[in-house]
Motif scaffolding. Sequence first.
Motif, PDB file in Angstrom:
ATOM      1  N   SER A   5       0.829  -1.202   0.000  1.00  0.00           N
ATOM      2  CA  SER A   5       0.000   0.000   0.000  1.00  0.00           C
ATOM      3  C   SER A   5       0.867   1.257   0.000  1.00  0.00           C
ATOM      4  CB  SER A   5      -0.922   0.015   1.223  1.00  0.00           C
ATOM      5  OG  SER A   5      -1.867  -1.037   1.157  1.00  0.00           O
ATOM      6  N   ILE A  29      -8.810   5.835  -4.543  1.00  0.00           N
ATOM      7  CA  ILE A  29      -8.669   4.404  -4.292  1.00  0.00           C
ATOM      8  C   ILE A  29      -7.920   3.735  -5.448  1.00  0.00           C
ATOM      9  CG2 ILE A  29      -9.905   2.229  -3.962  1.00  0.00           C
ATOM     10  CD1 ILE A  29     -12.193   3.873  -2.747  1.00  0.00           C
ATOM     11  N   PHE A  32      -7.649  -2.766  -3.276  1.00  0.00           N
ATOM     12  CA  PHE A  32      -8.258  -3.394  -2.112  1.00  0.00           C
ATOM     13  C   PHE A  32      -7.507  -4.699  -1.866  1.00  0.00           C
ATOM     14  CE2 PHE A  32     -11.938  -0.975  -3.739  1.00  0.00           C
ATOM     15  CZ  PHE A  32     -12.281  -0.272  -2.588  1.00  0.00           C
ATOM     16  N   ARG A 124     -14.422  -7.888   6.496  1.00  0.00           N
ATOM     17  CA  ARG A 124     -13.663  -6.691   6.851  1.00  0.00           C
ATOM     18  C   ARG A 124     -13.638  -5.669   5.718  1.00  0.00           C
ATOM     19  NH1 ARG A 124      -8.636 -10.439   8.711  1.00  0.00           N
ATOM     20  NH2 ARG A 124      -9.709 -11.563  10.383  1.00  0.00           N
ATOM     21  N   ILE A 125     -14.173  -6.045   4.557  1.00  0.00           N
ATOM     22  CA  ILE A 125     -14.079  -5.178   3.390  1.00  0.00           C
ATOM     23  C   ILE A 125     -15.411  -4.536   3.028  1.00  0.00           C
ATOM     24  CG2 ILE A 125     -13.375  -5.081   0.967  1.00  0.00           C
ATOM     25  CD1 ILE A 125     -11.126  -5.790   2.900  1.00  0.00           C
ATOM     26  N   ALA A 176     -14.769  -3.051  11.224  1.00  0.00           N
ATOM     27  CA  ALA A 176     -13.837  -3.016  10.091  1.00  0.00           C
ATOM     28  C   ALA A 176     -14.161  -1.882   9.133  1.00  0.00           C
ATOM     29  CB  ALA A 176     -13.873  -4.351   9.354  1.00  0.00           C
ATOM     30  N   ILE A 177     -15.452  -1.661   8.878  1.00  0.00           N
ATOM     31  CA  ILE A 177     -15.847  -0.580   7.980  1.00  0.00           C
ATOM     32  C   ILE A 177     -15.500   0.775   8.578  1.00  0.00           C
ATOM     33  CG2 ILE A 177     -17.799   0.518   6.821  1.00  0.00           C
ATOM     34  CD1 ILE A 177     -16.878  -2.237   5.694  1.00  0.00           C
ATOM     35  N   ARG A 179     -13.049   1.305  10.544  1.00  0.00           N
ATOM     36  CA  ARG A 179     -11.593   1.429  10.400  1.00  0.00           C
ATOM     37  C   ARG A 179     -11.225   1.901   9.000  1.00  0.00           C
ATOM     38  NH1 ARG A 179      -6.576  -0.474  12.349  1.00  0.00           N
ATOM     39  NH2 ARG A 179      -5.072   0.607  11.002  1.00  0.00           N
ATOM     40  N   HIS A 180     -11.908   1.374   7.989  1.00  0.00           N
ATOM     41  CA  HIS A 180     -11.656   1.821   6.611  1.00  0.00           C
ATOM     42  C   HIS A 180     -11.964   3.309   6.459  1.00  0.00           C
ATOM     43  CE1 HIS A 180     -10.513  -1.925   4.854  1.00  0.00           C
ATOM     44  NE2 HIS A 180     -11.644  -2.526   5.148  1.00  0.00           N
ATOM     45  N   ASP A 183      -9.229   5.304   8.066  1.00  0.00           N
ATOM     46  CA  ASP A 183      -8.032   5.313   7.217  1.00  0.00           C
ATOM     47  C   ASP A 183      -8.196   6.283   6.048  1.00  0.00           C
ATOM     48  OD1 ASP A 183      -6.782   3.473   8.800  1.00  0.00           O
ATOM     49  OD2 ASP A 183      -7.280   1.746   7.540  1.00  0.00           O
ATOM     50  N   ARG A 184      -9.406   6.324   5.467  1.00  0.00           N
ATOM     51  CA  ARG A 184      -9.668   7.238   4.361  1.00  0.00           C
ATOM     52  C   ARG A 184      -9.502   8.682   4.803  1.00  0.00           C
ATOM     53  NH1 ARG A 184      -8.633   5.985  -0.240  1.00  0.00           N
ATOM     54  NH2 ARG A 184      -7.341   4.553   0.878  1.00  0.00           N
TER      55      ARG A 184
END
Length: 198
Positions: A5, A29, A32, A124-125, A176-177, A179-180, A183-184
Amino acid sequence: MEVLSCIIKKYVMQNTSFKYHWRCKELGITHFAFADDLLLLCHGDIASISTLKSALDLLSSSSGLSINPSKSFVFFSGVPLISTGLKAADCNVLLDKITTRVTSKSLSYAGRLVLISTQLYWSRIFIIPKKVIDGINAHLRRFLWSGSRVAWSFFWKAKFEGGLGLPNLELANKAAILRHLWDRVENWEQLENLGSMV
């Protein structure tokens, strides 16, 4: 994947001719990653594809990891990226895959626990609809209870509480979402700070 990444971000920022996939440009993006799968996204021009390929080559030369061509696929245009929330029907493939995996195995109780934990990685995605989560839980419950006497109420409890220590699929999905999203936000702030320094 964390190293990759960072490499991709560096190459994309350095190559001014890189173009994002048209549905990914606003959020910046480029990829993934989940479990041992990787999805790369960009415009279909040579410069953009070469940028991502260079990032993969650097990772390969540094780590010894390499792409398996026989397990890789390329999709040109017309790839549906869902901008709205997933519907239950969109998850049929995932549900079928889990069902196939857990019903085709003849495992010990411990083996079934391990297999169940490996089936949760994709949660998690994506934001998984409640109906799908309920369906997955029903399949996993039947799979786990085959030949065991463990009460389902202890399935999600931590081991120190007398449970099995497996993650609650619904709560893990939401966490998890979030967390995404975090991060964004952090990435966006870093890009803004970088832009103000240039």
